[in-house]
Design a protein around this motif. Structure first.
Motif, short mmCIF file in Angstrom:
data_model
loop_
_atom_site.label_atom_id
_atom_site.label_comp_id
_atom_site.label_asym_id
_atom_site.label_seq_id
_atom_site.Cartn_x
_atom_site.Cartn_y
_atom_site.Cartn_z
N ARG A 145 -2.81 -3.29 -5.85
CA ARG A 145 -2.81 -4.33 -4.83
C ARG A 145 -1.40 -4.84 -4.51
NH1 ARG A 145 -8.25 -6.47 -4.79
NH2 ARG A 145 -8.56 -6.00 -6.96
N LYS B 136 1.23 -3.28 -3.85
CA LYS B 136 1.95 -2.57 -2.81
C LYS B 136 1.42 -3.03 -1.46
CE LYS B 136 3.18 2.15 -1.49
NZ LYS B 136 2.77 2.07 -0.09
N LYS B 137 2.35 -3.23 -0.53
CA LYS B 137 1.92 -3.64 0.81
C LYS B 137 1.32 -2.46 1.55
CE LYS B 137 4.77 -7.64 1.77
NZ LYS B 137 5.73 -7.66 0.64
N GLY B 138 0.50 -2.76 2.55
CA GLY B 138 -0.05 -1.70 3.40
C GLY B 138 -1.34 -1.13 2.84
N LEU B 139 -1.76 -0.03 3.44
CA LEU B 139 -3.06 0.54 3.11
C LEU B 139 -3.00 1.53 1.95
CD1 LEU B 139 -4.32 1.28 6.73
CD2 LEU B 139 -5.22 -0.44 5.18
N GLY B 140 -1.80 2.01 1.68
CA GLY B 140 -1.70 3.11 0.72
C GLY B 140 -1.52 2.64 -0.71
N ILE B 141 -1.61 3.60 -1.62
CA ILE B 141 -1.30 3.32 -3.02
C ILE B 141 -0.18 4.25 -3.44
CG2 ILE B 141 -3.53 2.44 -3.80
CD1 ILE B 141 -4.24 5.28 -4.65
#
Lengths: 508, 354
Positions: free
Chosen positions: A365, A367-372
């Protein structure tokens, strides 16, 4: 020539993937002895016995039973040779009675159930061994100890005279343990031989004749009980000489951090499981929670963490009431809460995922944005494995469920501590762990305490609680029966509170 | 006594060898049946190969068979990852096609790009809704999604039947029960047999790879599938995750409906699915719910499908023989999974050795 020896295992080696579970292990069992196998978690005790029981086939080495070299490739083979192993988790048909469970799967059973014959034989054995089994009692009505007796009986009925007991005392009360030892002694005097796997020193000293110490898949030594001491055994078990006591760390306690006020919760059957629980937790202290199993410890932890519905009361953390908030909400409020749950693989970790992904569970969680991204978690996982000495074939593509219990717990606790949380709650952090691993965990907790973190430590070993914690809160049937300073009270006093006697201070 | 022992993880080389071996064994067995049908097996196998890759046109046909299967399998995979057993891909496929057709019926004069976009969008939404119904009931009332999604297939099928035979029946078809062909502005443009859905599929594959392996929501779906308790513990919003997964899963299956009518069949009918929604379950499962393997296995299945239809016409053998060859190959592949995971040992040998 070897008539004295019922079992001789020579040079046994078993490799799983890249891990050597057993490395040229030697083991022998004399007729009529109780032989304890002592070792830390993952030392290879169960693996060795699984070889003897035909569950694992050894990659190298030979097994001799009663003077014959044999090849045991299934538990059935083992039973034919008179070797029976008691499973750690009982395999009984709940809806059947004792006698039906005994008949089921036994090769001595005729197509039509001859209950009278079984009853006769049961009667004889029960007399001989002093077991307490009611033949017509259903399994679901039995206590754990009764189920265990039934399992032992089942194995004996099938003709075993070598019994392997895998951690038989883990689930028993002291009284029941005494009982079990009585049964073991009578079995031995009737010509059986018993192997008992354990990591509890005092039990070893009480029941066994000889002791084999295992460490990291090898046998260290086999000694006679009469020629050794608990200290010596502990030393051989952990390798180097270790401080057995739990260190207490003197820390000036800080501000009040968590305040629980009149917390009340009910369970599914509308029984009050937490009853007006009120306490404070300060920065830089470890608050121990003691109590008999099932006194509300689990609900208390989960209630604070937002995982168990709270009926009434308040949970105030640094001035904010978090009661009724989901873990998601609590996280969004910026409260990093570390909770090490009792159920490690069912809640704390995902058993089929590898170490990296399990670390990622609490990281993704951030990390910003949709990715991991697995980069950070990989680094953390590597550090965790190195720092806590986790023995694993790899941090990637190797499910954590394949690791031993101690290593699993190190991963869970290590992950939670690495988060640098504002509040730590640990439930039975050292349950099932050996001395060495427990020591590491106490040190980790103390290090957090030194960083002025508030820590709640739910434990079951009173000695540990008393030396590790600043204060101990005692729960009984969901009520707080006392919050005491362990350095100003006795073990007996806490024991009394656990059974429901209110502390004097609390009463006022 | 014979024992079945679980193997340690096989090497990649062994895996490939075992799978190739399985296909070869299947072909040997099929030869007998083919010979009975009066054809030369060797020639027939060469025929299958030629049927799939012999010309640009035939290769196009192979890819055309691969596209719907691939997208359906990806859709099914998403739900399976969450341990939500969506076996309703057939129904979502059909409903997607209904959605796409609806756009054409309501707004027949849209320009081609906008028309295709609207058709795709509505197909996705229809498919998504068709899966979100059982997802809602499961979340709310704990209904069994396996039965629920399966039965929704039949509802979708009967619904399309009703459209085809009654409500949307083409009056210009001389009493034939069929729905009118799509107009030119609703057909996917194609170049020598390769239509635009191929490009879309490439994009979908890439997006889904990211979605499953590198996205937060994909990770949450995997965690939720493994353990709901852990999902709650780390603060995953379970309802939201279930809805998104159901939407993506059903939506992709629905989108296939649009690809199929707009790129292949030219009109909605009860035959457009050809059972692919069920085949997709096998593909997703064989691929271990991993995107790259889904692509690989879809291609392999497409070869089987295209090869079988080609040899029927080229060799004049009955369609059932072609289907038997197909089934035998499939059977051996599925069987080889067992050999990959277990080995059989016998006591006797060991005893002799010892």
């Amino acid at each position: 020539m070897n008539n004295d020896y019922v079992v001789k295992m020579k040079n046994i080696t078993k490799v799983f993937g890249k891990v050597k579970a057993l490395d040229h292990v030697e083991f022998s069992l004399k007729k009529g002895e109780v032989h304890a196998i002592l070792g830390e978690n993952g030392a290879g005790k169960s693996s060795l016995m699984n070889v003897l029981n035909g569950i694992y086939m050894p990659d190298e080495g030979s097994v001799e039973v009663k003077g014959q070299v044999v090849n045991i490739s299934s538990p059935k083979d083992a039973l034919d040779l008179g070797i029976g192993m008691l499973p750690q988790h009982y395999k009984l048909v709940e809806a059947f009675s004792a006698i039906e469970n005994i008949a089921a799967g036994s090769r001595r059973t005729t197509p039509f159930l001859n209950k009278k014959k079984i009853l006769d034989e049961m009667g004889k054995l029960i007399d001989k061994l002093g077991m307490d089994i009611e033949p017509f009692k259903k399994v679901y009505e039995m206590s754990v100890a009764e189920k265990q007796s039934l399992e032992i009986f089942k194995v004996l009925y099938r003709g075993a005279d070598v019994l392997i007991l895998d951690e038989p005392t883990a689930v028993l009360t002291p009284q029941e343990i005494e009982n079990l030892f009585g049964i073991i002694r009578r079995m031995v005097s009737n010509g059986c031989s018993v192997i008992i796997i354990t990591h509890k020193l005092e039990e070893v000293m009480e029941i066994s004749d000889r002791i084999t110490i295992m460490r990291k898949g090898t046998t260290i030594q086999t000694v006679k009980k009469s020629e050794t001491t608990p200290q010596e055994l502990a030393g051989m078990m952990v390798g180097d000489v270790m401080e057995l006591n739990v260190p207490f760390l003197e820390v000036e306690r800080g501000e009040k951090s968590l305040e629980v006020k009149s917390m009340t919760a009910i369970d599914r059957n509308k029984v009050t499981i937490l009853d007006n629980v009120t306490f404070d937790l300060y920065a830089g202290e470890i608050l121990g929670v003691a109590g008999i199993a099932g006194s509300g410890q689990k609900e208390l932890c989960e209630g604070i963490a937002g995982l168990y519905p709270i009926k009434s009361g308040e949970v105030v953390f640094e001035g904010e009431n978090i009661v009724g908030k989901t873990p998601e909400k609590i996280y969004e409020m910026g409260i990093s809460l570390s909770f090490v749950p009792e159920d490690r693989l069912g809640m704390g970790l995902v058993s089929s995922m590898d170490i990296i992904d399990n670390v990622l569970l609490k990281d993704y969680r951030n990390k910003k944005g949709l990715g991991i991204s697995r980069v950070v978690s990989r680094g953390k996982a590597e550090l965790l494995v190195e720092k806590l000495n986790v023995s694993t074939p790899g941090i990637e593509n190797h499910a954590v469920s394949l690791l031993s219990g101690g290593n699993i717990q190190k991963i869970l606790l290590g992950r939670e501590i690495a988060l640098d949380p504002k509040l730590m709650i640990t439930a039975y952090a050292t349950r099932g762990l050996d001395v060495g691993s427990s020591q590491i965990i106490y040190e980790l907790l103390n290090a957090q305490k030194a960083k002025m973190k508030p820590i709640m430590y739910i434990g079951e070993d009173l000695d540990v609680l008393m030396s590790l914690c600043d204060r101990i809160m005692v729960l009984c049937e969901g009520k707080v029966t006392g919050i005491v300073d362990p350095r100003k009270t006795s073990k007996e006093a806490i024991g009394l509170m656990m059974s429901g006697v209110m502390d004097e201070g609390e009463k006022q | 006594m014979i024992h079945i022992v679980k193997k340690e993880v096989s090497k990649t080389r062994d895996k490939i060898l075992i799978r190739v071996g399985a296909v070869l064994a299947a072909l040997v067995l099929s030869s007998i049946i083919v010979a009975f049908a009066g054809a030369n097996p060797i020639e027939l196998y060469i025929g299958i190969f030629q049927g799939c890759f012999g010309s640009i046109h035939r290769f196009g046909a192979t890819i055309e068979k691969m596209v719907p299967l691939l997208v359906l399998s990806l859709g099914v995979m998403v739900a399976f990852k969450m341990q939500f057993w969506n076996i309703g891909a057939e129904g979502q496929f059909l409903m997607g096609a209904v959605g796409a057709t609806l756009v054409v019926r309501l707004l027949p004069n849209l320009p081609l790009p906008i028309m295709l976009l609207c058709m795709a969008l509505l197909a996705f939404i229809f498919g998504a809704i068709w899966l979100m119904i059982p997802a809602f009931f499961k979340a709310r009332f704990g209904t069994n999604e396996t039965l629920f999604t399966l039965m929704l297939n039949y509802i979708a099928l009967t619904f399309v039947t009703a459209l085809q035979y009654d409500f949307w029946k083409d009056p210009a078809a001389n009493g034939m029960p069929k729905i009118a062909n799509l107009p030119g502005n609703a057909l996917l443009p194609s170049i020598s047999g390769f239509n635009l859905s191929i490009l879309f599929t490439v994009i979908i594959v890439l997006v889904m790879y990211f979605f499953m392996n590198k996205s937060k929501i994909g990770f949450e779906i995997a965690v939720l599938g493994e353990s709901e308790n852990t999902a709650r513990y780390i603060g995953i919003n379970i309802t939201k995750t279930v809805i998104i997964a159901a939407m993506v899963s059903g939506g992709l299956c629905g989108l296939v409906g649009m690809f199929q009518i707009s790129g292949v069949s030219g009109a909605l009918s009860i035959e457009i699915t050809g059972g692919l929604g069920f085949t997709a379950i096998i593909v997703a499962w064989l691929s271990g719910l991993k995107v790259p393997f889904v692509v690989m296995n879809s291609f392999f299945f497409a070869i089987l499908l295209q090869g079988a239809s080609y040899i029927q016409t080229a060799f004049q053998i009955p369609g059932s023989v072609a289907e038997m060859v197909q089934a035998i190959v499939l059977f051996f592949i599925l069987g080889s999974e067992f050999i990959l995971q277990y080995r059989i040992t016998s006591d006797k040998k060991k005893r002799e050795v010892a």
